[in-house]
Structure formats: C-alpha cells, structure tokens
Design a protein around this motif. Structure first.
Motif, PDB file in Angstrom:
ATOM      1  N   MET A 170       0.840  -1.201   0.000  1.00  0.00           N
ATOM      2  CA  MET A 170       0.000   0.000   0.000  1.00  0.00           C
ATOM      3  C   MET A 170       0.880   1.259   0.000  1.00  0.00           C
ATOM      4  SD  MET A 170      -2.526   1.436   2.974  1.00  0.00           S
ATOM      5  CE  MET A 170      -1.100   1.655   4.043  1.00  0.00           C
ATOM      6  N   LYS A 171       1.919   1.262   0.816  1.00  0.00           N
ATOM      7  CA  LYS A 171       2.820   2.421   0.871  1.00  0.00           C
ATOM      8  C   LYS A 171       3.532   2.622  -0.464  1.00  0.00           C
ATOM      9  CE  LYS A 171       3.543   2.606   5.821  1.00  0.00           C
ATOM     10  NZ  LYS A 171       4.484   2.832   6.894  1.00  0.00           N
ATOM     11  N   CYS A 172       3.814   1.525  -1.160  1.00  0.00           N
ATOM     12  CA  CYS A 172       4.428   1.633  -2.485  1.00  0.00           C
ATOM     13  C   CYS A 172       3.461   2.273  -3.481  1.00  0.00           C
ATOM     14  CB  CYS A 172       4.872   0.261  -2.985  1.00  0.00           C
ATOM     15  SG  CYS A 172       6.346  -0.371  -2.145  1.00  0.00           S
ATOM     16  N   LYS A 173       2.179   2.038  -3.297  1.00  0.00           N
ATOM     17  CA  LYS A 173       1.187   2.697  -4.149  1.00  0.00           C
ATOM     18  C   LYS A 173       1.140   4.193  -3.860  1.00  0.00           C
ATOM     19  CE  LYS A 173      -2.204  -1.026  -4.624  1.00  0.00           C
ATOM     20  NZ  LYS A 173      -3.629  -1.346  -4.426  1.00  0.00           N
ATOM     21  N   GLN A 174       1.319   4.561  -2.617  1.00  0.00           N
ATOM     22  CA  GLN A 174       1.123   5.946  -2.180  1.00  0.00           C
ATOM     23  C   GLN A 174       2.277   6.878  -2.512  1.00  0.00           C
ATOM     24  OE1 GLN A 174       0.454   5.198   1.981  1.00  0.00           O
ATOM     25  NE2 GLN A 174      -1.773   5.108   1.732  1.00  0.00           N
ATOM     26  N   SER A 175       3.440   6.328  -2.829  1.00  0.00           N
ATOM     27  CA  SER A 175       4.588   7.194  -3.071  1.00  0.00           C
ATOM     28  C   SER A 175       5.570   6.544  -4.038  1.00  0.00           C
ATOM     29  CB  SER A 175       5.304   7.486  -1.744  1.00  0.00           C
ATOM     30  OG  SER A 175       6.090   6.385  -1.349  1.00  0.00           O
ATOM     31  N   THR A 176       6.647   7.269  -4.291  1.00  0.00           N
ATOM     32  CA  THR A 176       7.747   6.707  -5.081  1.00  0.00           C
ATOM     33  C   THR A 176       9.014   6.642  -4.227  1.00  0.00           C
ATOM     34  OG1 THR A 176       8.245   8.886  -5.979  1.00  0.00           O
ATOM     35  CG2 THR A 176       6.831   7.443  -7.315  1.00  0.00           C
ATOM     36  N   ASP A 177       8.833   6.535  -2.938  1.00  0.00           N
ATOM     37  CA  ASP A 177       9.956   6.407  -2.014  1.00  0.00           C
ATOM     38  C   ASP A 177      10.493   4.978  -2.110  1.00  0.00           C
ATOM     39  OD1 ASP A 177      11.769   6.285   0.070  1.00  0.00           O
ATOM     40  OD2 ASP A 177      10.387   7.102   1.572  1.00  0.00           O
ATOM     41  N   VAL A 178      11.667   4.849  -2.702  1.00  0.00           N
ATOM     42  CA  VAL A 178      12.261   3.526  -2.924  1.00  0.00           C
ATOM     43  C   VAL A 178      12.500   2.788  -1.606  1.00  0.00           C
ATOM     44  CG1 VAL A 178      14.217   2.312  -3.979  1.00  0.00           C
ATOM     45  CG2 VAL A 178      13.227   4.291  -5.125  1.00  0.00           C
ATOM     46  N   ALA A 179      12.589   3.506  -0.501  1.00  0.00           N
ATOM     47  CA  ALA A 179      12.749   2.849   0.809  1.00  0.00           C
ATOM     48  C   ALA A 179      11.574   1.914   1.094  1.00  0.00           C
ATOM     49  CB  ALA A 179      12.878   3.894   1.914  1.00  0.00           C
ATOM     50  N   ASN A 180      10.386   2.276   0.623  1.00  0.00           N
ATOM     51  CA  ASN A 180       9.230   1.389   0.805  1.00  0.00           C
ATOM     52  C   ASN A 180       9.390   0.102  -0.002  1.00  0.00           C
ATOM     53  OD1 ASN A 180       7.711   3.026   2.600  1.00  0.00           O
ATOM     54  ND2 ASN A 180       7.066   4.287   0.878  1.00  0.00           N
ATOM     55  N   ALA A 181       9.903   0.222  -1.217  1.00  0.00           N
ATOM     56  CA  ALA A 181      10.140  -0.959  -2.047  1.00  0.00           C
ATOM     57  C   ALA A 181      11.222  -1.845  -1.436  1.00  0.00           C
ATOM     58  CB  ALA A 181      10.512  -0.557  -3.466  1.00  0.00           C
ATOM     59  N   THR A 182      12.238  -1.221  -0.866  1.00  0.00           N
ATOM     60  CA  THR A 182      13.311  -1.975  -0.199  1.00  0.00           C
ATOM     61  C   THR A 182      12.768  -2.703   1.026  1.00  0.00           C
ATOM     62  OG1 THR A 182      14.939  -0.383  -0.993  1.00  0.00           O
ATOM     63  CG2 THR A 182      15.595  -1.766   0.866  1.00  0.00           C
ATOM     64  N   ALA A 183      11.940  -2.020   1.802  1.00  0.00           N
ATOM     65  CA  ALA A 183      11.326  -2.651   2.982  1.00  0.00           C
ATOM     66  C   ALA A 183      10.391  -3.784   2.557  1.00  0.00           C
ATOM     67  CB  ALA A 183      10.568  -1.607   3.799  1.00  0.00           C
ATOM     68  N   LEU A 184       9.706  -3.599   1.438  1.00  0.00           N
ATOM     69  CA  LEU A 184       8.824  -4.652   0.918  1.00  0.00           C
ATOM     70  C   LEU A 184       9.646  -5.876   0.520  1.00  0.00           C
ATOM     71  CD1 LEU A 184       6.027  -5.635  -0.002  1.00  0.00           C
ATOM     72  CD2 LEU A 184       6.422  -4.414  -2.166  1.00  0.00           C
ATOM     73  N   HIS A 185      10.765  -5.639  -0.123  1.00  0.00           N
ATOM     74  CA  HIS A 185      11.660  -6.755  -0.502  1.00  0.00           C
ATOM     75  C   HIS A 185      12.079  -7.548   0.742  1.00  0.00           C
ATOM     76  CE1 HIS A 185      14.798  -8.858  -2.790  1.00  0.00           C
ATOM     77  NE2 HIS A 185      15.532  -8.702  -1.696  1.00  0.00           N
ATOM     78  N   LYS A 186      12.491  -6.838   1.772  1.00  0.00           N
ATOM     79  CA  LYS A 186      12.913  -7.502   3.011  1.00  0.00           C
ATOM     80  C   LYS A 186      11.754  -8.261   3.647  1.00  0.00           C
ATOM     81  CE  LYS A 186      15.050  -6.779   7.554  1.00  0.00           C
ATOM     82  NZ  LYS A 186      14.477  -8.026   8.002  1.00  0.00           N
ATOM     83  N   ALA A 187      10.572  -7.674   3.654  1.00  0.00           N
ATOM     84  CA  ALA A 187       9.413  -8.341   4.247  1.00  0.00           C
ATOM     85  C   ALA A 187       9.062  -9.615   3.480  1.00  0.00           C
ATOM     86  CB  ALA A 187       8.214  -7.391   4.285  1.00  0.00           C
ATOM     87  N   ILE A 188       9.167  -9.572   2.154  1.00  0.00           N
ATOM     88  CA  ILE A 188       8.907 -10.775   1.349  1.00  0.00           C
ATOM     89  C   ILE A 188       9.970 -11.830   1.643  1.00  0.00           C
ATOM     90  CG2 ILE A 188       8.796 -11.703  -1.001  1.00  0.00           C
ATOM     91  CD1 ILE A 188       7.561  -8.960  -1.831  1.00  0.00           C
ATOM     92  N   ASP A 189      11.234 -11.408   1.750  1.00  0.00           N
ATOM     93  CA  ASP A 189      12.303 -12.346   2.129  1.00  0.00           C
ATOM     94  C   ASP A 189      12.023 -12.971   3.501  1.00  0.00           C
ATOM     95  OD1 ASP A 189      13.892 -12.227  -0.138  1.00  0.00           O
ATOM     96  OD2 ASP A 189      15.366 -10.860   0.730  1.00  0.00           O
ATOM     97  N   ASP A 190      11.655 -12.143   4.464  1.00  0.00           N
ATOM     98  CA  ASP A 190      11.378 -12.639   5.815  1.00  0.00           C
ATOM     99  C   ASP A 190      10.183 -13.591   5.819  1.00  0.00           C
ATOM    100  OD1 ASP A 190      13.485 -11.070   6.690  1.00  0.00           O
ATOM    101  OD2 ASP A 190      12.206  -9.527   7.599  1.00  0.00           O
ATOM    102  N   PHE A 191       9.147 -13.252   5.053  1.00  0.00           N
ATOM    103  CA  PHE A 191       7.980 -14.126   4.950  1.00  0.00           C
ATOM    104  C   PHE A 191       8.370 -15.450   4.309  1.00  0.00           C
ATOM    105  CE2 PHE A 191       4.397 -15.906   2.634  1.00  0.00           C
ATOM    106  CZ  PHE A 191       3.465 -16.044   3.658  1.00  0.00           C
ATOM    107  N   THR A 192       9.152 -15.382   3.244  1.00  0.00           N
ATOM    108  CA  THR A 192       9.605 -16.594   2.557  1.00  0.00           C
ATOM    109  C   THR A 192      10.351 -17.508   3.526  1.00  0.00           C
ATOM    110  OG1 THR A 192       9.730 -15.460   0.429  1.00  0.00           O
ATOM    111  CG2 THR A 192      11.023 -17.481   0.653  1.00  0.00           C
ATOM    112  N   ALA A 193      11.246 -16.924   4.313  1.00  0.00           N
ATOM    113  CA  ALA A 193      12.012 -17.714   5.294  1.00  0.00           C
ATOM    114  C   ALA A 193      11.085 -18.313   6.343  1.00  0.00           C
ATOM    115  CB  ALA A 193      13.077 -16.838   5.944  1.00  0.00           C
ATOM    116  N   ALA A 194      10.148 -17.531   6.839  1.00  0.00           N
ATOM    117  CA  ALA A 194       9.221 -18.034   7.867  1.00  0.00           C
ATOM    118  C   ALA A 194       8.302 -19.101   7.291  1.00  0.00           C
ATOM    119  CB  ALA A 194       8.396 -16.878   8.440  1.00  0.00           C
TER     120      ALA A 194
END
Length: 156
Positions: free
Chosen positions: A123-147
């Motif tokens: 949702m935050k990636c939809k709301q802005s073009t702040d690449v930090a949100n995309a980076t955090a999304l990448h990490k969250a997907i990695d963490d979810f994948t591991a879990a």
C-alpha cells in the motif's frame, strides 16, 4: 448478409463475455506451487522498485514524459495490488492453516504479522515513489519466505 451479422455479433459477444480469471482461484487445483508464487512476489516487488526509479527520473520533465509517467504509475499500482491479492487470496485464505495456531503459535503469528506487513508496505508503495518502501517490501517478502518455507528468503 443477415447470417454474417449474426455470426459477427455472436463473435463480439463471446469475446466480451470472457470471465476475468484469477490466478488464485481458491479451488484446490494443484497448479500453483508455493515456490512459484513466492518467486512471483519478488518479481512484482522488483517491478515496483523499477517503476519508482523510472517515475522519479521521468518526473524531472513531466510535460515531456506524461505518457511514460502514466504507464509507470499504472504499472506500479498493478504490481502492488497483485502482491496484496496474492498474500490475501493465496497465503492467508489458503496456505496458512488455522490449526497451526495450536501446534506452533509463534510460527503462525510470525507469518500472519509478516503477511500484514507485506500488504501495508505494498500500500505504501502505491502511495509514493519512495524507494525505501520498495526496499522494505523486498525484506518483508524475504522474511515471509524464510518463515513460510523454513529456508532463507530469496535475495534479488
């Protein structure tokens, strides 16, 4: 001539009546594998990040780049929505089992928390073009994948 018009009308109606097919139909079809779906999440995230970078670059001259800007914005939105839909319809509705709450509460809650985090970050990636949100999304997907898999997440 009347036969031709009837056939043409039938053809047009048949194409316009094609149902919207969802990738995660909630039927136990066995077509989709967890590995493929997890890989798709990473592909969507990479596309979002690329779109953000392009939008930020093209925004320096919006008049000249209006069409490309619009296309990248729509692309970013689409891929963020696909992530949200996949987490909701594939993982939350089908793959995360309620009985895991009783057998391994900590693991279950971690997957639920990460699922929620991914949905919010998309949702935050939809709301802005702040690449930090995309980076955090990448990490969250990695963490979810591991879990979810019990293995280390993908690193793209």
């Amino acid at each position: 001539m009347k036969t031709y018009l009837t056939i043409a009308t039938a053809a047009v109606l048949s194409f316009s009546a094609v149902p919207n097919i969802s990738a995660h139909c909630q039927v136990p079809c066995g077509i989709y594998t967890d590995d493929t779906v997890l890989k798709d999440l990473h592909t969507h995230q990479s596309t979002i990040q690329k779109a953000m970078e392009e939008i930020n670059t093209l925004s320096k001259d919006p008049g000249k780049n209006a069409n490309q800007l619009t296309r990248w914005i729509m692309n970013k939105e689409e891929h963020a929505t696909k992530i949200q839909t996949t987490i909701s319809e594939y993982f939350l509705a089908q793959r995360l089992k309620l009985d895991e709450m009783e057998s391994d509460k900590e693991s279950y809650l971690k997957k639920l928390t990460l699922s929620h985090q991914i949905i919010v970050l998309a949702m935050k990636c939809k709301q802005s073009t702040d690449v930090a949100n995309a980076t955090a999304l990448h990490k969250a997907i990695d963490d979810f994948t591991a879990a979810y898999t019990g293995k280390s997440g993908h690193s793209h």
